[in-house]
Design a protein around this motif. Sequence first.
Motif, PDB file in Angstrom:
ATOM      1  N   ARG A   1       0.830  -1.203   0.000  1.00 56.13           N
ATOM      2  CA  ARG A   1       0.000   0.000   0.000  1.00 56.13           C
ATOM      3  C   ARG A   1       0.864   1.253   0.000  1.00 56.13           C
ATOM      4  N   LEU A   2       1.919   1.239   0.797  1.00 53.36           N
ATOM      5  CA  LEU A   2       2.808   2.402   0.841  1.00 53.36           C
ATOM      6  C   LEU A   2       3.545   2.576  -0.493  1.00 53.36           C
ATOM      7  N   THR A   3       3.944   1.477  -1.097  1.00 53.35           N
ATOM      8  CA  THR A   3       4.631   1.552  -2.391  1.00 53.35           C
ATOM      9  C   THR A   3       3.710   2.123  -3.459  1.00 53.35           C
ATOM     10  N   HIS A   4       2.453   1.661  -3.470  1.00 51.88           N
ATOM     11  CA  HIS A   4       1.493   2.185  -4.446  1.00 51.88           C
ATOM     12  C   HIS A   4       1.235   3.668  -4.222  1.00 51.88           C
ATOM     13  N   LEU A   5       1.216   4.077  -2.971  1.00 47.86           N
ATOM     14  CA  LEU A   5       1.009   5.495  -2.660  1.00 47.86           C
ATOM     15  C   LEU A   5       2.140   6.330  -3.255  1.00 47.86           C
ATOM     16  N   ARG A   6       3.375   5.834  -3.105  1.00 51.11           N
ATOM     17  CA  ARG A   6       4.528   6.549  -3.679  1.00 51.11           C
ATOM     18  C   ARG A   6       4.435   6.614  -5.207  1.00 51.11           C
ATOM     19  N   ARG A   7       4.099   5.491  -5.814  1.00 50.41           N
ATOM     20  CA  ARG A   7       4.019   5.461  -7.276  1.00 50.41           C
ATOM     21  C   ARG A   7       2.896   6.343  -7.799  1.00 50.41           C
ATOM     22  N   ASP A   8       1.759   6.335  -7.101  1.00 47.88           N
ATOM     23  CA  ASP A   8       0.641   7.194  -7.525  1.00 47.88           C
ATOM     24  C   ASP A   8       1.020   8.668  -7.475  1.00 47.88           C
ATOM     25  N   ALA A   9       1.932   8.995  -6.566  1.00 51.28           N
ATOM     26  CA  ALA A   9       2.386  10.388  -6.450  1.00 51.28           C
ATOM     27  C   ALA A   9       3.469  10.720  -7.477  1.00 51.28           C
ATOM     28  N   GLY A  10       3.894   9.700  -8.247  1.00 51.67           N
ATOM     29  CA  GLY A  10       4.914   9.929  -9.259  1.00 51.67           C
ATOM     30  C   GLY A  10       6.293  10.145  -8.687  1.00 51.67           C
ATOM     31  N   LEU A  11       6.575   9.574  -7.532  1.00 49.52           N
ATOM     32  CA  LEU A  11       7.865   9.760  -6.875  1.00 49.52           C
ATOM     33  C   LEU A  11       8.713   8.500  -6.982  1.00 49.52           C
ATOM     34  N   SER A  12       9.994   8.686  -7.146  1.00 54.57           N
ATOM     35  CA  SER A  12      10.925   7.568  -7.029  1.00 54.57           C
ATOM     36  C   SER A  12      11.206   7.339  -5.551  1.00 54.57           C
ATOM     37  N   GLY A  13      11.815   6.211  -5.247  1.00 55.03           N
ATOM     38  CA  GLY A  13      12.173   5.947  -3.854  1.00 55.03           C
ATOM     39  C   GLY A  13      13.129   6.971  -3.313  1.00 55.03           C
ATOM     40  N   LYS A  14      14.053   7.416  -4.159  1.00 53.45           N
ATOM     41  CA  LYS A  14      15.036   8.415  -3.731  1.00 53.45           C
ATOM     42  C   LYS A  14      14.360   9.761  -3.469  1.00 53.45           C
ATOM     43  N   GLU A  15      13.405  10.122  -4.322  1.00 48.95           N
ATOM     44  CA  GLU A  15      12.698  11.392  -4.134  1.00 48.95           C
ATOM     45  C   GLU A  15      11.855  11.370  -2.864  1.00 48.95           C
ATOM     46  N   LEU A  16      11.171  10.271  -2.623  1.00 52.31           N
ATOM     47  CA  LEU A  16      10.367  10.184  -1.402  1.00 52.31           C
ATOM     48  C   LEU A  16      11.270  10.270  -0.182  1.00 52.31           C
ATOM     49  N   SER A  17      12.408   9.578  -0.217  1.00 51.91           N
ATOM     50  CA  SER A  17      13.332   9.588   0.912  1.00 51.91           C
ATOM     51  C   SER A  17      13.817  10.997   1.202  1.00 51.91           C
ATOM     52  N   SER A  18      14.094  11.751   0.135  1.00 52.66           N
ATOM     53  CA  SER A  18      14.558  13.125   0.310  1.00 52.66           C
ATOM     54  C   SER A  18      13.490  13.983   0.970  1.00 52.66           C
ATOM     55  N   ARG A  19      12.247  13.826   0.523  1.00 56.45           N
ATOM     56  CA  ARG A  19      11.146  14.607   1.105  1.00 56.45           C
ATOM     57  C   ARG A  19      10.925  14.240   2.575  1.00 56.45           C
ATOM     58  N   CYS A  20      11.137  12.960   2.905  1.00 56.12           N
ATOM     59  CA  CYS A  20      10.910  12.508   4.286  1.00 56.12           C
ATOM     60  C   CYS A  20      12.110  12.797   5.180  1.00 56.12           C
ATOM     61  N   GLY A  21      13.258  13.056   4.561  1.00 54.83           N
ATOM     62  CA  GLY A  21      14.434  13.379   5.353  1.00 54.83           C
ATOM     63  C   GLY A  21      15.154  12.171   5.920  1.00 54.83           C
ATOM     64  N   TRP A  22      15.085  11.035   5.216  1.00 54.05           N
ATOM     65  CA  TRP A  22      15.818   9.855   5.687  1.00 54.05           C
ATOM     66  C   TRP A  22      16.569   9.208   4.532  1.00 54.05           C
ATOM     67  N   HIS A  23      17.398   8.225   4.860  1.00 53.14           N
ATOM     68  CA  HIS A  23      18.230   7.553   3.859  1.00 53.14           C
ATOM     69  C   HIS A  23      17.359   6.679   2.954  1.00 53.14           C
ATOM     70  N   PRO A  24      17.666   6.608   1.659  1.00 54.89           N
ATOM     71  CA  PRO A  24      16.876   5.761   0.741  1.00 54.89           C
ATOM     72  C   PRO A  24      16.796   4.301   1.170  1.00 54.89           C
ATOM     73  N   ALA A  25      17.804   3.824   1.907  1.00 53.01           N
ATOM     74  CA  ALA A  25      17.772   2.428   2.365  1.00 53.01           C
ATOM     75  C   ALA A  25      16.576   2.177   3.280  1.00 53.01           C
ATOM     76  N   LYS A  26      16.155   3.196   4.034  1.00 51.92           N
ATOM     77  CA  LYS A  26      14.992   3.026   4.911  1.00 51.92           C
ATOM     78  C   LYS A  26      13.738   2.835   4.079  1.00 51.92           C
ATOM     79  N   THR A  27      13.602   3.599   3.020  1.00 50.14           N
ATOM     80  CA  THR A  27      12.442   3.439   2.134  1.00 50.14           C
ATOM     81  C   THR A  27      12.415   2.042   1.540  1.00 50.14           C
ATOM     82  N   THR A  28      13.578   1.556   1.131  1.00 49.18           N
ATOM     83  CA  THR A  28      13.664   0.210   0.555  1.00 49.18           C
ATOM     84  C   THR A  28      13.231  -0.841   1.565  1.00 49.18           C
ATOM     85  N   ARG A  29      13.694  -0.722   2.810  1.00 48.09           N
ATOM     86  CA  ARG A  29      13.343  -1.711   3.841  1.00 48.09           C
ATOM     87  C   ARG A  29      11.841  -1.698   4.123  1.00 48.09           C
ATOM     88  N   ILE A  30      11.254  -0.505   4.170  1.00 47.39           N
ATOM     89  CA  ILE A  30       9.812  -0.406   4.423  1.00 47.39           C
ATOM     90  C   ILE A  30       9.037  -1.036   3.272  1.00 47.39           C
TER      91      ILE A  30
END
Length: 282
Positions: free
Chosen positions: A19-48
């Motif tokens: 569900r979280l992955t689909h939310l990111r994709r629906d927003a047109g964001l890459s994992g790296k872009e979402l990580s930047s907006r959230c203020g954490w390392h891209p590895a955290k996004t990958t683990r989630i």
Amino acid sequence: MPASPSSSAQAAREALAVRLTHLRRDAGLSGKELSSRCGWHPAKTTRIQKGEAAPSDMDIRAWCSACDAEDQAADLIATARAVDSMYVEWRRRHRDGMRRTQEDFNARHAQARMCRVYVSNVVPGFLQTPAYANALMQSITEFQGTPNDVSEAVAARVARSRYLYEGGHRFVVLIEECVLRYLQGDNTTMAAQLRHLHTVMPLPSVSLGVIPFTARRTIWPLEAFYAYDEHLVVVETLTAEIDVRQPREIADYLKAFNELRELAVYGDQARALVDSAISALG
């Protein structure tokens, strides 16, 4: 959340990750872009997204904000908390003592019409004497290093036995013969517990079977589990309580229970095994 031996918990964790992955994709964001907006390392996004890390409430709010989907945060947080409740470590459960856990079990028994129980370690709580429950809970508290409210917890556990006599509840219990031999407390405590089994066996609400040492196994000994009607199975491991709600898994536990029932003896044969255990205590 720790890795769970139950695929129900893992499947729910992975569904939240999807569900979280689909939310990111629906927003047109890459994992790296979402990580930047959230203020954490891209590895955290990958683990989630892989279901390897459980997002906190704050993580979910940040994720939804990054995707301009704040309206979905509350629902996702509720889902994450439900997933977390499927696998609960005993130390977390007992962080304030054991009484509240016992009261939660009492509520489950109150709501269930039929409770199927298989135990390979200790006598089920609703069949325990106060002395046996006290000895067992003292050892659990000492092992876990959690607050000692054993007196209150014992009272709550013993109160569960009222469902044997009221409310039209049905208890189908399978006990491995070793449970009759494992010494909890001293010999007097154990003998009284075994004699108590004699008093509950004739109750119309109880079916008590004992699986003898000599049974030719068609299914191996399992960890203790409690099946409440057909909608919930609670599995007790050394470190955690696991709530199984996935229909396919529940069906497997009920199938295992039915096969274990075929191995058990009942009535006079079961009473003879209890008497033998009492005699061994001297």
